[in-house]
Design a protein around this motif. Structure first.
Motif, PDB file in Angstrom:
ATOM      1  N   GLY A   1       0.801  -1.219   0.000  1.00  0.00           N
ATOM      2  CA  GLY A   1       0.000   0.000   0.000  1.00  0.00           C
ATOM      3  C   GLY A   1       0.827   1.260   0.000  1.00  0.00           C
ATOM      4  O   GLY A   1       0.321   2.340   0.335  1.00  0.00           O
ATOM      5  N   SER A   2       2.103   1.135  -0.364  1.00  0.00           N
ATOM      6  CA  SER A   2       3.016   2.283  -0.340  1.00  0.00           C
ATOM      7  C   SER A   2       4.102   2.064  -1.367  1.00  0.00           C
ATOM      8  O   SER A   2       4.724   0.991  -1.390  1.00  0.00           O
ATOM      9  CB  SER A   2       3.617   2.442   1.059  1.00  0.00           C
TER      10      SER A   2
ATOM     11  N   ARG B   1      -0.811  10.009   0.271  1.00  0.00           N
ATOM     12  CA  ARG B   1      -0.464   9.195   1.449  1.00  0.00           C
ATOM     13  C   ARG B   1      -0.686   7.702   1.250  1.00  0.00           C
ATOM     14  O   ARG B   1      -0.179   6.906   2.019  1.00  0.00           O
ATOM     15  CB  ARG B   1      -1.285   9.653   2.663  1.00  0.00           C
ATOM     16  N   SER B   2      -1.450   7.315   0.277  1.00  0.00           N
ATOM     17  CA  SER B   2      -1.765   5.888   0.158  1.00  0.00           C
ATOM     18  C   SER B   2      -1.963   5.480  -1.299  1.00  0.00           C
ATOM     19  O   SER B   2      -2.112   6.324  -2.179  1.00  0.00           O
ATOM     20  CB  SER B   2      -3.034   5.557   0.953  1.00  0.00           C
TER      21      SER B   2
END
Length: 301
Positions: free
Chosen positions: A20-21, A57-58
């Protein structure tokens, strides 16, 4: 429409979907974040659909990405399994080894060698084809056996041969025979005037005994012509004659009380060796088995 992403792209997709990053997925992949981003972008272009919704952020999977996820997991897992199987084969831990051998070698030398081999190669199937010398050579020539264990083949053969063990001939008789009571070697002339229990003409033992009589200048009529060593042993045990056999054959005669004494003038040794196809590479499993077999032969003298 044909979609053909690379394994590297599928792996990058999976790492990003799980992490997720971009930064964490790049770290796990051992590449820079821009390089990972390019791989994902190239994959999206090849598929023709967006796979991730990106924010500052994601990273989250799109519907297309969610549909691709189980497909990518299955493809990468199958790739890993397949090459894991290949690695085990190359390491000699998987496969099949077929060994053709003379009955005496199959019964005396192979069992302890196979037992030792399987301690480190439990997943390898070992097949044993026992038979006379001609059938051993045929099995290797035709590819039914990886390794053959027999006497040195004639000059007309195309098979490779290397020595393994030397098996000395001796007289075999009933304990009640007068010949049984001494320890010194006997000349082949002891067979003159005595019934000689012979092996079948096609056997390696018969070839050697015929050669010994020829060298000694003897004309010994063969009796019975047994195809099986057990038959020969029981005929001798029943007092129907005496015979000459290599020492390694003695365990095959059955649970009968017989005497074996060395023969000389001439000294006859049956040279047992390994035959293989010269233009055919042995599998890693077969190479490992051959190494164990040679060590076992040294241990048994």
């Amino acid at each position: 429409m044909r979609i053909n992403p690379s394994l590297q792209q599928l792996s990058a997709f999976l790492r990003l979907a799980r992490a997720g990053s971009f930064s964490e997925a790049a770290r796990q992949s051992g590449v820079s974040q821009p390089a990972l981003s390019r791989m994902v972008q190239q994959m999206e272009e090849a598929i023709g659909a967006r796979l991730f919704d990106r924010t500052t952020r994601s990273v989250a999977l799109t519907p297309a990405g969610q549909d691709l996820l189980p497909i990518a997991e299955r493809l990468v897992a199958e790739f890993d399994r397949s090459f894991s199987e290949l690695a085990r084969f190359i390491e000699g831990r998987r496969g099949r080894v077929a060994v053709a051998a003379l009955p005496s070698i199959a019964a005396v030398l192979l069992p302890p060698a196979i037992a030792r081999y399987r301690q480190g190669h439990a997943e390898v199937e070992v097949a044993v084809l026992d038979g006379l010398s001609g059938s051993v050579l045929d099995a290797v020539t035709e590819g039914r056996a990886d390794i053959g264990l027999t006497i040195r083949p004639g000059p007309q053969t195309v098979l490779s041969y290397r020595p393994l063990v030397s098996d000395e001939f001796g007289l075999v008789c009933h304990p009640g025979e007068a010949l049984a009571g001494e320890d010194s070697p006997l000349p082949w002339s002891v067979f003159e005037g005595r019934p000689f229990v012979a092996m079948a003409p096609g056997s390696s033992v018969r070839q050697m005994t015929d050669a010994a009589f020829l060298q000694a200048g003897l004309a010994i009529p063969p009796l019975y012509g047994c195809a099986f060593l057990g038959t020969t042993g029981h005929l001798v045990a029943s007092g129907l004659g005496i015979t000459a056999l290599p020492r390694l054959t003695m365990p095959l005669l059955g649970r009968i009380d017989l005497v074996w004494r060395r023969l000389e003038r001439p000294v006859m040794r049956r040279q047992i060796g390994v035959v293989t196809q010269p233009r055919r590479s042995l599998s890693p499993a077969a190479q490992a088995f051959l190494a164990v077999l040679e060590e076992q032969a040294r241990m048994q003298g």
